[in-house]
Design a protein around this motif. Structure first.
Motif, mmCIF file in Angstrom:
data_model
loop_
_atom_site.group_PDB
_atom_site.id
_atom_site.type_symbol
_atom_site.label_atom_id
_atom_site.label_comp_id
_atom_site.label_asym_id
_atom_site.label_seq_id
_atom_site.Cartn_x
_atom_site.Cartn_y
_atom_site.Cartn_z
ATOM 1 N N SER A 81 31.058 30.593 30.453
ATOM 2 C CA SER A 81 31.541 29.490 31.282
ATOM 3 C C SER A 81 31.111 28.159 30.691
ATOM 4 O O SER A 81 29.923 27.896 30.549
ATOM 5 C CB SER A 81 30.972 29.653 32.688
ATOM 6 O OG SER A 81 31.580 28.736 33.522
ATOM 7 N N PHE A 82 32.105 27.362 30.332
ATOM 8 C CA PHE A 82 31.832 26.050 29.746
ATOM 9 C C PHE A 82 32.032 24.983 30.814
ATOM 10 O O PHE A 82 33.098 24.910 31.441
ATOM 11 C CB PHE A 82 32.785 25.831 28.563
ATOM 12 C CG PHE A 82 32.710 24.462 27.949
ATOM 13 C CD1 PHE A 82 31.526 24.011 27.375
ATOM 14 C CD2 PHE A 82 33.809 23.626 27.936
ATOM 15 C CE1 PHE A 82 31.463 22.739 26.805
ATOM 16 C CE2 PHE A 82 33.756 22.366 27.367
ATOM 17 C CZ PHE A 82 32.575 21.926 26.794
ATOM 18 N N LEU A 101 39.906 29.722 41.727
ATOM 19 C CA LEU A 101 40.855 29.827 40.606
ATOM 20 C C LEU A 101 40.585 31.016 39.666
ATOM 21 O O LEU A 101 41.497 31.803 39.403
ATOM 22 C CB LEU A 101 40.861 28.499 39.837
ATOM 23 C CG LEU A 101 42.157 28.066 39.178
ATOM 24 C CD1 LEU A 101 43.337 28.157 40.118
ATOM 25 C CD2 LEU A 101 42.032 26.664 38.633
ATOM 26 N N PRO A 102 39.344 31.175 39.175
ATOM 27 C CA PRO A 102 39.142 32.309 38.259
ATOM 28 C C PRO A 102 39.202 33.673 38.938
ATOM 29 O O PRO A 102 39.280 34.697 38.263
ATOM 30 C CB PRO A 102 37.738 32.060 37.683
ATOM 31 C CG PRO A 102 37.081 31.128 38.598
ATOM 32 C CD PRO A 102 38.143 30.348 39.297
ATOM 33 N N MET A 153 33.136 33.196 38.262
ATOM 34 C CA MET A 153 33.652 33.859 37.048
ATOM 35 C C MET A 153 32.757 35.011 36.615
ATOM 36 O O MET A 153 33.123 35.786 35.733
ATOM 37 C CB MET A 153 33.731 32.845 35.897
ATOM 38 C CG MET A 153 34.912 31.913 35.974
ATOM 39 S SD MET A 153 34.751 30.556 34.800
ATOM 40 C CE MET A 153 34.870 31.407 33.252
ATOM 41 N N GLU A 154 31.582 35.027 37.219
ATOM 42 C CA GLU A 154 30.576 36.039 36.885
ATOM 43 C C GLU A 154 30.219 36.003 35.406
ATOM 44 O O GLU A 154 29.961 37.036 34.784
ATOM 45 C CB GLU A 154 31.039 37.445 37.310
ATOM 46 C CG GLU A 154 31.137 37.559 38.820
ATOM 47 C CD GLU A 154 31.524 38.937 39.307
ATOM 48 O OE1 GLU A 154 32.193 39.658 38.556
ATOM 49 O OE2 GLU A 154 31.165 39.278 40.438
ATOM 50 N N SER A 155 30.208 34.797 34.839
ATOM 51 C CA SER A 155 29.798 34.641 33.440
ATOM 52 C C SER A 155 28.286 34.725 33.382
ATOM 53 O O SER A 155 27.604 34.165 34.240
ATOM 54 C CB SER A 155 30.207 33.268 32.920
ATOM 55 O OG SER A 155 31.512 32.977 33.265
ATOM 56 N N LYS B 159 42.517 29.118 30.128
ATOM 57 C CA LYS B 159 42.343 30.366 29.383
ATOM 58 C C LYS B 159 40.976 30.968 29.695
ATOM 59 O O LYS B 159 40.844 32.184 29.859
ATOM 60 C CB LYS B 159 42.480 30.092 27.884
ATOM 61 C CG LYS B 159 42.644 31.350 27.087
ATOM 62 C CD LYS B 159 43.059 31.084 25.667
ATOM 63 C CE LYS B 159 43.332 32.415 24.985
ATOM 64 N NZ LYS B 159 43.517 32.303 23.578
ATOM 65 N N MET B 160 39.990 30.091 29.778
ATOM 66 C CA MET B 160 38.635 30.552 30.088
ATOM 67 C C MET B 160 38.610 31.243 31.463
ATOM 68 O O MET B 160 37.907 32.222 31.665
ATOM 69 C CB MET B 160 37.683 29.342 30.097
ATOM 70 C CG MET B 160 36.235 29.669 30.367
ATOM 71 S SD MET B 160 35.255 28.159 30.381
ATOM 72 C CE MET B 160 35.540 27.599 32.050
#
Lengths: 251, 258
Positions: A81-82, A101-102, A153-155, B159-160
């Motif tokens: 995740s950036f 969203l993710p 996002m569970e990053s 995309k991420m």
């Protein structure tokens, strides 16, 4: 276990108006272990943000490779995740919609997605602003929302590019504390690019000092004092002065 | 509400006064009758009572023009958005498309007459062609340029987050280009309306507001021409203020620029 590994990566940009190339990152090696918090400091334009974008897969290196948990990083992926400087929230979506969203790629029902998003927002303390729009929130709140999205996002890897640069000292300290607690609790690996040496020393397991141009790692500082005792630590003050001196010599 | 109504009535009264004074001046200088507010308003009343203009009711003339405008505008919108999206995503197509549409944009609406006549002869389809060709460039250019101006980081973020193409288009791309697209649609609509009137004057059939205006040259029935011009202005005001004005405000608020 290694979370992220960069092997001899280089990135150059062509400046069309000056008809020359600048080497933002040159033959750089970097390793981040699982659950580790590493900060990158350095003078403006030394390639910190480029390095972070290379880690995120937002840029591809001209030579060398980046690996995330053993897989080559070729493009953005939801496992990394950036969080950009401007938080990367979409202005026309509410905070809740941004965080959700993710989750749309998952097989969860709409209600389950909402529930999960709310849980993520609760963890970062912005659940009460779920219906607000990014423009209605302060810089710190937006960063919390971006963190909630990263959590949704569970990053396991969070890459943050000067997230609190627009905040005042006090707000920054409050958010730093919350962030520290949050990351260690969720055992997330973090790379933070910051201009604040003090912030880097208070939060990190390692502080990487970069120098440019070409961008490369000039030093790595490892504070020995436990994180919860760093606020009043003499070691941190000494390291702070040490880093400032080193950065001065690079400017 | 009462205040704004009073202002509107006052403004309308001032307009009628200016019109009347202007008419008097023209009559004094040119020694020819000028359609005065009273005569035009009386004529409007008669037209509403069922009097016809060149064998057709005012309503039919008006509706025919609206119909032509809307059909051609829909064609221009469809082509403009589809080609705009295509060119917005592909660099080479954008370069070619931009050159072509810039040339098309420079073409005055009436310059399409020879092409319209060669391709479709005189009549309905020629009129539609002229309107669509004139309304197309601003819609196309605004769609393609807006897409080109979306930051690459937006797509990388999408995309991420593993967004599907459908969600990317409707949740991220459409709101990003909404305001610019609306400007293109607004310009296209206005240009289309102006060209419609001109096209009806030249290649249109015997029904439409443009036709009533051009016919007044021969019948010297300038009151009808004035009424048609009034209707044209009214449509412009409604489209600009009540349709696009409201829409733009809502979209700007939604996408965070309002």
């Amino acid at each position: 276990m290694v979370e992220l590994e960069a092997k001899s990566i280089s990135k150059a940009y062509f400046l069309a108006h000056e008809n020359r190339c600048i080497v933002a990152v040159q033959k750089l090696d970097f390793t981040l272990h699982v659950g580790e918090f590493v900060s990158i400091v350095g003078p403006s334009g030394c390639g910190k943000s480029t390095l972070l974008r290379l880690f995120a897969g937002f840029e591809t290196p001209n030579s060398g490779s980046v690996f995330h948990r053993g897989d080559a990083v070729l493009s953005p992926h939801h496992s990394r995740s950036f969080i950009p400087q401007d938080s990367g929230l979409f202005a026309w979506l509410s905070i809740e919609e941004n965080v959700m969203l993710p989750l749309h790629c998952s097989t969860l029902s709409y209600d389950q997605k909402r529930e999960k998003a709310l849980l993520c927002m609760e963890k970062t303390g912005i659940a009460s602003f779920a219906k607000a729009y990014p423009r209605e929130l302060s810089g710190g709140m937006k960063q919390r929302a971006a963190l909630s999205r990263a959590l949704a996002m569970e990053s396991q890897l969070i890459l943050m590019d000067e997230p609190f640069s627009a905040l005042d000292e006090v707000s920054r300290e409050v958010i730093d504390e919350a962030m520290q607690h949050f990351f260690s609790e969720n055992r997330m690996s973090v790379v933070l690019v910051t201009h604040s040496i003090r912030e880097a020393l208070l939060l990190s397991d390692r502080v990487v000092i970069m120098q440019g141009l070409p961008g490369r790692i000039s030093d790595v500082i490892i504070p020995r004092t436990p994180k919860e005792k760093r606020h009043k630590s003499a070691e941190i003050e000494t390291l702070y002065k040490q880093i400032v001196e080193r950065l001065k010599s690079h400017v | 509400m009462l205040k704004s109504t009073a202002w509107a009535l006052g403004g309308f009264g001032a307009f009628l006064l200016c019109w009347w004074l202007f008419g008097l001046s023209v009559e004094a200088v040119r020694h020819i009758p000028f359609p005065m507010p009273k005569d035009v308003l009386m004529r409007v009343y008669l037209l509403f009572q069922g009097e016809s203009i060149y064998d057709t009711s005012l309503f039919s003339h008006f509706m025919m023009s609206l119909k032509r405008w809307m059909i051609a505008y829909c064609i221009a919108t469809f082509c403009g958005i589809v080609l705009g999206v295509l060119c917005g995503f592909f660099e080479k197509a954008y370069k070619v498309g931009l050159h072509v549409s810039t040339v098309l944009q420079m073409m005055p609406g009436l310059a399409w007459i020879p092409f319209a006549m060669i391709l479709f002869g005189i009549g309905e389809r020629a009129t539609l062609f002229m309107i669509a060709m004139s309304a197309f460039p601003p819609i196309f250019i605004h769609t393609a340029s807006a897409l080109r101006s979306i930051s690459p980081q937006t797509f990388l973020m999408a995309k991420m987050m593993n967004l599907s193409s459908r969600r990317l288009f409707f949740t991220i791309i459409m709101p990003s280009i909404a305001l610019s697209l609306l400007t293109g649609l607004r310009l296209g609509l206005a240009i289309g309306w102006r060209v419609l009137i001109a096209a009806e004057m030249v290649v249109g059939s015997s029904v439409g507001l443009g036709y009533t205006i051009i016919q007044s040259r021969w019948s010297l029935d300038f009151e009808v021409a004035f009424i048609s011009i009034g209707l044209i202005c009214l449509v412009g005001i409604v489209a600009e203020k009540w349709v696009f004005g409201v829409l733009e405000q809502k979209v700007a608020k939604r996408v965070g620029n309002g």
